[in-house]
Write an enzyme that holds these catalytic residues in place. Structure first.
Site, PDB file in Angstrom:
ATOM      1  N   ARG A  37       0.142 -17.994  -7.024  1.00  0.00           N
ATOM      2  CA  ARG A  37       0.608 -17.395  -5.959  1.00  0.00           C
ATOM      3  C   ARG A  37       1.509 -18.169  -5.068  1.00  0.00           C
ATOM      4  NH1 ARG A  37      -2.534 -12.706  -4.748  1.00  0.00           N
ATOM      5  NH2 ARG A  37      -3.708 -12.179  -6.622  1.00  0.00           N
ATOM      6  N   ARG A  41       2.425 -14.368   0.250  1.00  0.00           N
ATOM      7  CA  ARG A  41       2.675 -13.965   1.885  1.00  0.00           C
ATOM      8  C   ARG A  41       2.514 -15.387   2.602  1.00  0.00           C
ATOM      9  NH1 ARG A  41      -2.234 -10.330   0.810  1.00  0.00           N
ATOM     10  NH2 ARG A  41      -2.271 -12.000  -0.954  1.00  0.00           N
ATOM     11  N   ARG A  50       9.404  -8.620   1.393  1.00  0.00           N
ATOM     12  CA  ARG A  50       8.842  -7.486   1.050  1.00  0.00           C
ATOM     13  C   ARG A  50       8.357  -6.338   2.030  1.00  0.00           C
ATOM     14  NH1 ARG A  50       5.960  -5.411  -1.166  1.00  0.00           N
ATOM     15  NH2 ARG A  50       3.954  -6.055  -0.815  1.00  0.00           N
ATOM     16  N   ASP A  87       2.168  -8.585 -11.114  1.00  0.00           N
ATOM     17  CA  ASP A  87       0.571  -8.770 -10.953  1.00  0.00           C
ATOM     18  C   ASP A  87      -0.207  -8.326 -12.090  1.00  0.00           C
ATOM     19  OD1 ASP A  87      -1.070  -8.711  -8.444  1.00  0.00           O
ATOM     20  OD2 ASP A  87      -2.065  -7.195  -9.575  1.00  0.00           O
ATOM     21  N   TYR A 165     -11.636  -4.415 -12.928  1.00  0.00           N
ATOM     22  CA  TYR A 165     -10.797  -3.519 -11.742  1.00  0.00           C
ATOM     23  C   TYR A 165     -10.640  -2.002 -12.191  1.00  0.00           C
ATOM     24  CZ  TYR A 165      -8.681  -7.274  -8.849  1.00  0.00           C
ATOM     25  OH  TYR A 165      -8.635  -8.119  -7.817  1.00  0.00           O
TER      26      TYR A 165
HETATM   27  O1  LIG Z   1      -8.860  -9.379  -4.041  1.00  0.00           O
HETATM   28  C1  LIG Z   1      -8.085 -10.321  -4.318  1.00  0.00           C
HETATM   29  O2  LIG Z   1      -8.444 -11.455  -4.036  1.00  0.00           O
HETATM   30  C2  LIG Z   1      -6.834  -9.983  -4.897  1.00  0.00           C
HETATM   31  C3  LIG Z   1      -6.435  -8.810  -5.513  1.00  0.00           C
HETATM   32  C4  LIG Z   1      -5.239  -8.547  -5.502  1.00  0.00           C
HETATM   33  C5  LIG Z   1      -4.521  -8.380  -6.863  1.00  0.00           C
HETATM   34  N1  LIG Z   1      -3.111  -8.303  -6.854  1.00  0.00           N
HETATM   35  C6  LIG Z   1      -2.795  -8.422  -5.326  1.00  0.00           C
HETATM   36  C7  LIG Z   1      -4.046  -8.328  -4.778  1.00  0.00           C
HETATM   37  C8  LIG Z   1      -4.196  -8.173  -3.010  1.00  0.00           C
HETATM   38  C9  LIG Z   1      -4.179  -9.531  -2.407  1.00  0.00           C
HETATM   39  O3  LIG Z   1      -4.018 -10.443  -2.988  1.00  0.00           O
HETATM   40  O4  LIG Z   1      -4.523  -9.519  -1.349  1.00  0.00           O
HETATM   41  C10 LIG Z   1      -1.631  -7.960  -4.881  1.00  0.00           C
HETATM   42  C11 LIG Z   1      -0.524  -9.232  -4.809  1.00  0.00           C
HETATM   43  N2  LIG Z   1      -0.155  -9.789  -5.960  1.00  0.00           N
HETATM   44  C12 LIG Z   1       0.561 -10.799  -5.735  1.00  0.00           C
HETATM   45  C13 LIG Z   1       0.926 -10.865  -4.322  1.00  0.00           C
HETATM   46  C14 LIG Z   1       1.613 -11.761  -3.578  1.00  0.00           C
HETATM   47  C15 LIG Z   1       0.841 -12.748  -2.995  1.00  0.00           C
HETATM   48  O5  LIG Z   1      -0.270 -13.250  -3.035  1.00  0.00           O
HETATM   49  O6  LIG Z   1       1.025 -12.916  -1.450  1.00  0.00           O
HETATM   50  C16 LIG Z   1       0.012  -9.902  -3.669  1.00  0.00           C
HETATM   51  C17 LIG Z   1      -0.322  -9.272  -2.220  1.00  0.00           C
HETATM   52  C18 LIG Z   1       0.246  -8.059  -1.921  1.00  0.00           C
HETATM   53  C19 LIG Z   1       1.750  -8.164  -1.061  1.00  0.00           C
HETATM   54  O7  LIG Z   1       2.507  -8.987  -1.144  1.00  0.00           O
HETATM   55  O8  LIG Z   1       1.770  -7.194  -0.557  1.00  0.00           O
HETATM   56  C20 LIG Z   1       1.183 -11.504  -6.612  1.00  0.00           C
HETATM   57  C21 LIG Z   1       0.531 -12.140  -7.734  1.00  0.00           C
HETATM   58  N3  LIG Z   1      -0.540 -11.554  -8.400  1.00  0.00           N
HETATM   59  C22 LIG Z   1      -1.049 -12.668  -9.437  1.00  0.00           C
HETATM   60  C23 LIG Z   1      -0.053 -13.529  -9.413  1.00  0.00           C
HETATM   61  C24 LIG Z   1       0.079 -14.651 -10.479  1.00  0.00           C
HETATM   62  C25 LIG Z   1      -0.750 -15.981  -9.817  1.00  0.00           C
HETATM   63  O9  LIG Z   1      -1.867 -15.983  -9.013  1.00  0.00           O
HETATM   64  O10 LIG Z   1       0.066 -16.864  -9.750  1.00  0.00           O
HETATM   65  C26 LIG Z   1       1.001 -13.329  -8.333  1.00  0.00           C
HETATM   66  C27 LIG Z   1       1.848 -14.445  -7.897  1.00  0.00           C
HETATM   67  C28 LIG Z   1       3.179 -14.592  -8.889  1.00  0.00           C
HETATM   68  C29 LIG Z   1       3.989 -15.312  -8.120  1.00  0.00           C
HETATM   69  O11 LIG Z   1       3.738 -16.425  -7.393  1.00  0.00           O
HETATM   70  O12 LIG Z   1       5.326 -15.289  -8.508  1.00  0.00           O
HETATM   71  C30 LIG Z   1      -2.140 -12.411 -10.268  1.00  0.00           C
HETATM   72  C31 LIG Z   1      -3.411 -11.650  -9.625  1.00  0.00           C
HETATM   73  N4  LIG Z   1      -3.634 -10.424  -9.236  1.00  0.00           N
HETATM   74  C32 LIG Z   1      -4.804 -10.006  -8.973  1.00  0.00           C
HETATM   75  C33 LIG Z   1      -5.346 -10.925  -9.447  1.00  0.00           C
HETATM   76  C34 LIG Z   1      -7.110 -11.150  -9.438  1.00  0.00           C
HETATM   77  C35 LIG Z   1      -7.514 -11.794  -8.344  1.00  0.00           C
HETATM   78  C36 LIG Z   1      -9.141 -11.455  -8.090  1.00  0.00           C
HETATM   79  O13 LIG Z   1      -9.634 -10.435  -8.331  1.00  0.00           O
HETATM   80  O14 LIG Z   1      -9.704 -12.445  -7.874  1.00  0.00           O
HETATM   81  C37 LIG Z   1      -4.757 -11.963  -9.912  1.00  0.00           C
HETATM   82  C38 LIG Z   1      -5.126 -13.157 -10.699  1.00  0.00           C
HETATM   83  C39 LIG Z   1      -5.612 -14.352  -9.586  1.00  0.00           C
HETATM   84  O15 LIG Z   1      -5.201 -14.431  -8.650  1.00  0.00           O
HETATM   85  O16 LIG Z   1      -6.877 -14.764 -10.084  1.00  0.00           O
HETATM   86  C40 LIG Z   1      -5.017  -8.580  -8.196  1.00  0.00           C
END
Ligand SMILES: O=C(O)CCc1c2[nH]c(c1CC(=O)O)Cc1[nH]c(c(CC(=O)O)c1CCC(=O)O)Cc1[nH]c(c(CC(=O)O)c1CCC(=O)O)Cc1[nH]c(c(CCC(=O)O)c1CC(=O)O)C2
Length: 367
Positions: A37, A41, A50, A87, A165
């Site tokens: 990440r 944010r 964003r 994502d 999910y």
């Molecule tokens: O509930 C949660 O913990 C995350 C659920 C969630 C996901 N996408 C999300 C959200 C909302 C949020 O982050 O608030 C929505 C999401 N995905 C992402 C963001 C940006 C941020 O975190 O601020 C966001 C926030 C939304 C926004 O910006 O409005 C981007 C993202 N998703 C993901 C990645 C890969 C990474 O982590 O590096 C990346 C970043 C890539 C980069 O840095 O360019 C992968 C991802 N998305 C997701 C998961 C599952 C997480 C889990 O369930 O434990 C995972 C894998 C992980 O982090 O373990 C699902």
């Protein structure tokens, strides 16, 4: 459109190969570092970019993904790798499910899978190039724009995490709806996991064809499985993905390192280190020395500072990093956090983390 001018060929020469070398267990001057990440944010420029835009609309714009991916490694911190902005939930969308990002709530599936019959609602044969071509375009554009500064990582969710999910319909603390399927509908569970695996393999190969130089598979929900369920419903599919991707890549003479990150899956560490991945990513609940012992030098390791350590003062972060480096050693090691950055983290402390990894590892290498 901007990306039409870029083809997945003639990419600029890579200038910093520390990350790729570490994936293969080769010597490096410093320990490479990136953060899950890292485009997110916690950065004011990310929030500004964003603002007012739908999350998945942003994911579908190659130009926006490129900008968000580059904001961090190019302009702020000397990270040693970039990860494409996207994502894990784009795969359920490609399989025909509606997924929305609801402010304050996170990802939401208005119509999650409830019973095995619902599998019939999924696309039986996904045209990955058509449905996820926007990710491939984002990767090609970003690799060109990176100008060889650091390698570009592609990624996917793993089958069990995506299945969870698709059944839970969003985040969950117990994952009891998805686990109910494992105990009550094991056959349908395997059917869904296999469908996901097939899409993931094509998706990862497409990412490599588009320019990804490494691949990370996120099994973020490994922790809610016990060792027995992990053996049956997660590990075989993780292995299948790596084997199939590697077999295909070998045919075309390509060597792209793969990272498996099974969060809270420490019970599976030995198995994960023998699953055809070059790198095993670790969360912060594993001690670095014991992770090395348990993986027996078979793989490189990535991780695993507690993300919350970034709330500490900079001097403390530096001490924690030094201990972590001493525990892992500097060879076959990629520094990272044990999970992604949280939105309220101070970018300055992320900078302190990166600097501490580079400085301490150079010193340790001189000893
Ligand atoms: O509930 C949660 O913990 C995350 C659920 C969630 C996901 N996408 C999300 C959200 C909302 C949020 O982050 O608030 C929505 C999401 N995905 C992402 C963001 C940006 C941020 O975190 O601020 C966001 C926030 C939304 C926004 O910006 O409005 C981007 C993202 N998703 C993901 C990645 C890969 C990474 O982590 O590096 C990346 C970043 C890539 C980069 O840095 O360019 C992968 C991802 N998305 C997701 C998961 C599952 C997480 C889990 O369930 O434990 C995972 C894998 C992980 O982090 O373990 C699902």
């Amino acid at each position: 459109m901007i990306f039409c001018f870029f083809s997945p060929k003639d990419f600029p020469k890579l200038k910093n190969d520390a990350f790729l070398r570490a994936c293969h267990g080769q010597e490096t001057n410093h320990v490479p570092v990136w953060c899950m990440r890292q485009a997110g944010r916690y950065l004011p420029e990310f929030r500004e970019f964003r603002a007012g835009k739908d999350f998945f609309e942003t994911c579908r714009s190659p130009a926006a993904c490129c900008e968000l991916t580059l904001q961090v490694p190019l302009r702020r911190f000397p990270f040693d790798a970039a990860i494409i902005f996207s994502d894990i939930l784009v795969i359920p969308q490609a399989m025909g499910m509606d997924v929305q990002m609801v402010a304050g709530k996170g990802p939401t599936f208005p119509e999650p899978l409830k019973e095995p019959e619902d599998l019939l609602l999924l696309q039986p044969k996904v045209d990955v190039n058509k449905e996820l071509g926007y990710v491939f375009k984002a990767i090609t554009l970003t690799r060109h724009k990176l100008d060889g500064k650091v390698p570009l990582i592609g990624f996917t969710g793993a089958p069990w995490t995506l299945m969870a999910y698709m059944i839970e319909g969003g985040g969950s603390t117990t994952h009891s709806k998805a686990k109910r399927w494992l105990y009550r509908h094991p056959e349908a569970s395997h059917k869904l996991l296999k469908m996901l695996t097939d899409v993931i393999v094509v998706y990862l190969l497409g990412q490599v064809a588009a320019g990804a130089q490494a691949l990370q598979v996120f099994e973020s929900h490994a922790g809610c499985l016990g060792p027995v369920e992990f053996q049956e419903f997660s590990l075989p599919y993780l292995r299948d993905i790596a084997r199939k991707v590697k077999d295909q890549l070998k045919e075309s003479g390509q060597d792209v390192p793969m990272i498996v990150f099974a969060k809270d899956g420490h019970y599976g560490l030995e198995d994960l280190s023998q699953s055809h991945y070059e790198v095993v990513g670790l969360d912060w609940t594993i001690d670095p020395r014991s992770a090395r012992e348990r993986t027996g030098g078979k793989v490189s390791l990535q991780g695993n500072m507690d993300p919350c350590a970034l709330y500490a003062p900079k001097e403390r972060i530096s001490e924690i990093v030094k201990k972590m480096l001493e525990g892992f050693g500097t060879r076959g090691y990629i520094a990272n956090l044990g999970h992604g950055l949280y939105p309220d983290m101070d970018p300055e402390n992320v900078g302190a983390f990166v600097e501490a990894v580079h400085t301490h590892s150079r010193h340790l290498n001189l000893k």
